[in-house]
Write a protein that holds these residues in place. Sequence first.
Motif, short mmCIF file in Angstrom:
data_model
loop_
_atom_site.label_atom_id
_atom_site.label_comp_id
_atom_site.label_asym_id
_atom_site.label_seq_id
_atom_site.Cartn_x
_atom_site.Cartn_y
_atom_site.Cartn_z
N ILE A 75 0.93 -1.31 0.34
CA ILE A 75 0.15 0.24 0.34
C ILE A 75 1.52 1.34 0.18
O ILE A 75 0.58 2.25 -0.38
CB ILE A 75 -1.09 0.09 0.77
N GLU A 76 2.41 1.29 0.30
CA GLU A 76 3.01 2.45 0.41
C GLU A 76 3.36 2.43 -0.74
O GLU A 76 3.62 4.17 -1.05
CB GLU A 76 3.95 2.47 1.88
N LEU A 77 4.06 1.89 -1.29
CA LEU A 77 4.57 1.74 -2.37
C LEU A 77 3.15 2.07 -3.49
O LEU A 77 3.96 3.35 -4.40
CB LEU A 77 4.74 0.21 -3.45
N ASN A 78 2.23 1.98 -3.43
CA ASN A 78 1.09 2.15 -4.60
C ASN A 78 1.20 3.90 -4.00
O ASN A 78 0.31 4.56 -5.12
CB ASN A 78 -0.15 1.51 -4.24
N LEU A 79 0.83 4.43 -2.49
CA LEU A 79 0.74 5.39 -2.25
C LEU A 79 1.72 6.82 -2.67
O LEU A 79 1.62 7.41 -3.88
CB LEU A 79 0.50 5.21 -0.47
N ILE A 80 3.18 6.24 -2.39
CA ILE A 80 4.56 6.84 -3.07
C ILE A 80 3.49 7.15 -4.86
O ILE A 80 4.25 7.94 -5.45
CB ILE A 80 5.63 6.07 -2.88
N HIS A 81 3.49 6.20 -4.69
CA HIS A 81 3.52 5.56 -6.84
C HIS A 81 2.19 6.73 -7.14
O HIS A 81 3.08 7.87 -8.23
CB HIS A 81 2.94 4.27 -7.50
N SER A 82 1.21 6.83 -6.66
CA SER A 82 0.22 8.24 -7.34
C SER A 82 0.96 9.53 -6.93
O SER A 82 -0.04 10.60 -6.66
CB SER A 82 -1.02 8.02 -6.18
N ALA A 83 1.30 9.69 -5.32
CA ALA A 83 1.71 10.75 -5.07
C ALA A 83 3.05 11.29 -6.11
O ALA A 83 2.67 12.30 -5.98
CB ALA A 83 2.42 10.64 -3.74
N ILE A 84 3.44 10.75 -6.58
CA ILE A 84 4.93 10.61 -7.76
C ILE A 84 3.29 11.40 -9.15
O ILE A 84 3.91 12.45 -9.49
CB ILE A 84 5.67 9.65 -8.50
N ILE A 85 3.05 10.88 -9.29
CA ILE A 85 1.92 11.04 -10.43
C ILE A 85 0.94 11.91 -9.65
O ILE A 85 1.00 13.44 -11.24
CB ILE A 85 0.70 10.11 -10.67
N VAL A 86 0.67 12.15 -9.26
CA VAL A 86 -0.15 13.94 -8.37
C VAL A 86 0.77 14.76 -8.44
O VAL A 86 0.65 15.91 -8.86
CB VAL A 86 -0.60 13.48 -6.77
N GLY A 87 2.29 14.35 -7.75
CA GLY A 87 2.77 16.10 -7.90
C GLY A 87 3.05 16.36 -9.55
O GLY A 87 3.43 16.99 -9.94
#
Length: 112
Positions: A80-92
């Motif tokens: 879940i943390e990996l997916n959160l980081i990935h989604s945060a990069i896309i949002v960034g």
Amino acid sequence: MRSFKNIINFLFKACPYSFIGRKCFDAVKGKTRSHTNKNLNDRILSFKLGIKTGRNIILIGVFCPILWYSILSGANKKFIELNLIHSAIIVGLGLLVMLVNYIALFNYRRTI
């Protein structure tokens, strides 16, 4: 063989990440895909379209199906943390696209 190639092509076009890639590639090249009135100032219109593109990239990052599936299915905390980081990069990236276009629009309107 032809139908398999069409299916792969359809999946590639439907993927939100390939959509982001195409939009970013078009933005770098300066292409816009709008069919609006040509009497409007094209430069202001392109900045506004860039802001909307950034918004759409942010929405793709927030509503990432892999992230929400891992959260709702009760996956491992690390996954879940990996997916959160990935989604945060896309949002960034979406925020960056919005910010660049907003600053360019602000500077362009100030010079008029």
